[in-house]
Enzyme design. Sequence first.
Site, PDB file in Angstrom:
ATOM      1  N   LYS A  61       0.661  -1.477   0.483  1.00  0.00           N
ATOM      2  CA  LYS A  61      -0.092  -0.053   0.033  1.00  0.00           C
ATOM      3  C   LYS A  61       0.934   1.308   0.268  1.00  0.00           C
ATOM      4  O   LYS A  61       2.023   0.944   0.154  1.00  0.00           O
ATOM      5  CB  LYS A  61      -0.840  -0.496   1.291  1.00  0.00           C
ATOM      6  CG  LYS A  61      -0.293   0.361   2.534  1.00  0.00           C
ATOM      7  CD  LYS A  61      -0.834  -0.372   3.502  1.00  0.00           C
ATOM      8  CE  LYS A  61      -0.540  -0.478   5.229  1.00  0.00           C
ATOM      9  NZ  LYS A  61      -0.743  -0.864   5.654  1.00  0.00           N
ATOM     10  N   TYR A  82      13.279  31.134   5.336  1.00  0.00           N
ATOM     11  CA  TYR A  82      11.893  32.130   5.711  1.00  0.00           C
ATOM     12  C   TYR A  82      12.201  31.919   7.345  1.00  0.00           C
ATOM     13  O   TYR A  82      12.190  30.939   7.882  1.00  0.00           O
ATOM     14  CB  TYR A  82      10.917  30.701   5.460  1.00  0.00           C
ATOM     15  CG  TYR A  82      10.286  30.593   3.740  1.00  0.00           C
ATOM     16  CD1 TYR A  82      10.504  32.200   3.259  1.00  0.00           C
ATOM     17  CD2 TYR A  82      10.283  29.505   2.870  1.00  0.00           C
ATOM     18  CE1 TYR A  82      10.383  31.807   1.993  1.00  0.00           C
ATOM     19  CE2 TYR A  82      10.325  29.504   1.743  1.00  0.00           C
ATOM     20  CZ  TYR A  82       9.275  31.167   1.537  1.00  0.00           C
ATOM     21  OH  TYR A  82       8.852  30.989   0.027  1.00  0.00           O
TER      22      TYR A  82
HETATM   23  C1  LIG Z   1      -0.101  -1.558   7.208  1.00  0.00           C
HETATM   24  C2  LIG Z   1      -0.247  -3.014   7.407  1.00  0.00           C
HETATM   25  C3  LIG Z   1       0.444  -4.216   7.408  1.00  0.00           C
HETATM   26  C4  LIG Z   1       1.649  -3.931   7.564  1.00  0.00           C
HETATM   27  O1  LIG Z   1       2.222  -3.466   9.079  1.00  0.00           O
HETATM   28  P1  LIG Z   1       3.561  -3.071   8.452  1.00  0.00           P
HETATM   29  O2  LIG Z   1       4.301  -2.901  10.429  1.00  0.00           O
HETATM   30  O3  LIG Z   1       4.151  -2.630   7.849  1.00  0.00           O
HETATM   31  O4  LIG Z   1       4.452  -5.216   8.263  1.00  0.00           O
HETATM   32  C5  LIG Z   1      -0.320  -5.651   8.011  1.00  0.00           C
HETATM   33  N1  LIG Z   1      -1.737  -5.186   7.607  1.00  0.00           N
HETATM   34  C6  LIG Z   1      -2.864  -4.393   8.133  1.00  0.00           C
HETATM   35  C7  LIG Z   1      -4.317  -4.187   8.292  1.00  0.00           C
HETATM   36  C8  LIG Z   1      -1.791  -3.020   7.402  1.00  0.00           C
HETATM   37  O5  LIG Z   1      -3.181  -1.834   6.990  1.00  0.00           O
END
Ligand SMILES: *Cc1c(COP(=O)(O)O)cnc(C)c1O
Length: 385
Positions: free
Chosen positions: A38, A271
Amino acid sequence: MNYLKWVEIEESAPDWNLRQLRACSEDEQNFPVCAVVKANAYGHGVREIISLLPSAAWFAVNSLDEGLELRHCGIERPVLILGYVLLDRLAEAIEADLRLTVYNTETLEKLKEAASPKKPARIHIKIETGTNRQGILPENLPEFLSCAALIPGIKIEGLSTHFANIEDTLNHEYAETQLHRFEEVLRLIGDAGVHPEVIHTACTAAAILFPETHFNMLRTGIGLYGLWPSRETYLSAQTAGRPVPDLKPVLSWKTKIAQIKIIPSGSFVGYGCTFRTNRKTRLGVLPVGYADGYDRGCGNSAHVLIRGKRAPLLGRVCMNLLMVDLTDIPQSRLEDEVVLLGKDGDEIISAEMMAEWAGTINYEIVTRISPFMPRVIKRGKESVH
Ligand SMILES: *Cc1c(COP(=O)(O)O)cnc(C)c1O
């Protein structure tokens, strides 16, 4: 490299990391891993990362559109959507054979129209065990299951939950409570005659620390990118008496010097005039800023690497620019390569260091790197085409 700013991906690292995580499970050769890609593969570049994970059995994304993109890239392996899909778009997910995370009866009702035994909706029921995010409460499950049982196009393929408190602590009682709740639900649905093939609960920290959470698939993100979920996870792993994965960071983030000039002692930089030189200063201007994902919290505290040496940031981070002190690197030149994140000689800027400067976590540092930045796959020092 004819880019002004870019991200380099080490070719062999993602699959290496996946195999390291898989080695935390008992059946280490064949244990299925769902690679969480993701958020543009945690900012690494999803197209590049999926091409470098031949050992991933599954992929998981957040949204329907991310899932469709994976199909568009030619991925034929199972893809699970972790996030919410609008009721009016459920048919698109079924058409592309994307697995849905489901916890609402409204979604089931809509699937009644959209799915059929010939084109089934493969759903993964997400159980609320204490994170209080997405998921169905165990007490609402019997009603949900009887509703699903009446819909011939629904195939309950998976069952999942997500842990709230493994990364942030050395005390894992809360995770154990969640696990017990999940195990109770597993018994309950087994008694109801439902037997999902794929039971998955383990994010990276759980995969490393808790074999009891593995069930029959890992669902890991951050570790694939060679990053530890937290220092606490790393420390727990050292003392758990279990295999400690050797994770290799996948990403380096680079740019080039866009201007060098000498400014007098007593000059303000950037800035808000938050930095004032106390010596004659050789100032370097870099063409990267917060719009590129370089955290504004790094102003006046971060370093970058130039010719293997550290150059401190001066003043605030601008939208597309930041300024560094090159006084102690007099040999630096216009268009010299600059490492924002990664290694240069003996020096390293890790995502964890940058997170500390910015007051956040390594996850956020990498996921916010702009998707517009070119991603270049590297094999050692060479570019791979
Ligand atoms: C993002 C996510 C993961 C992965 O978690 P990590 O800590 O990056 O391994 C697993 N399950 C769900 C539901 C997530 O949203």
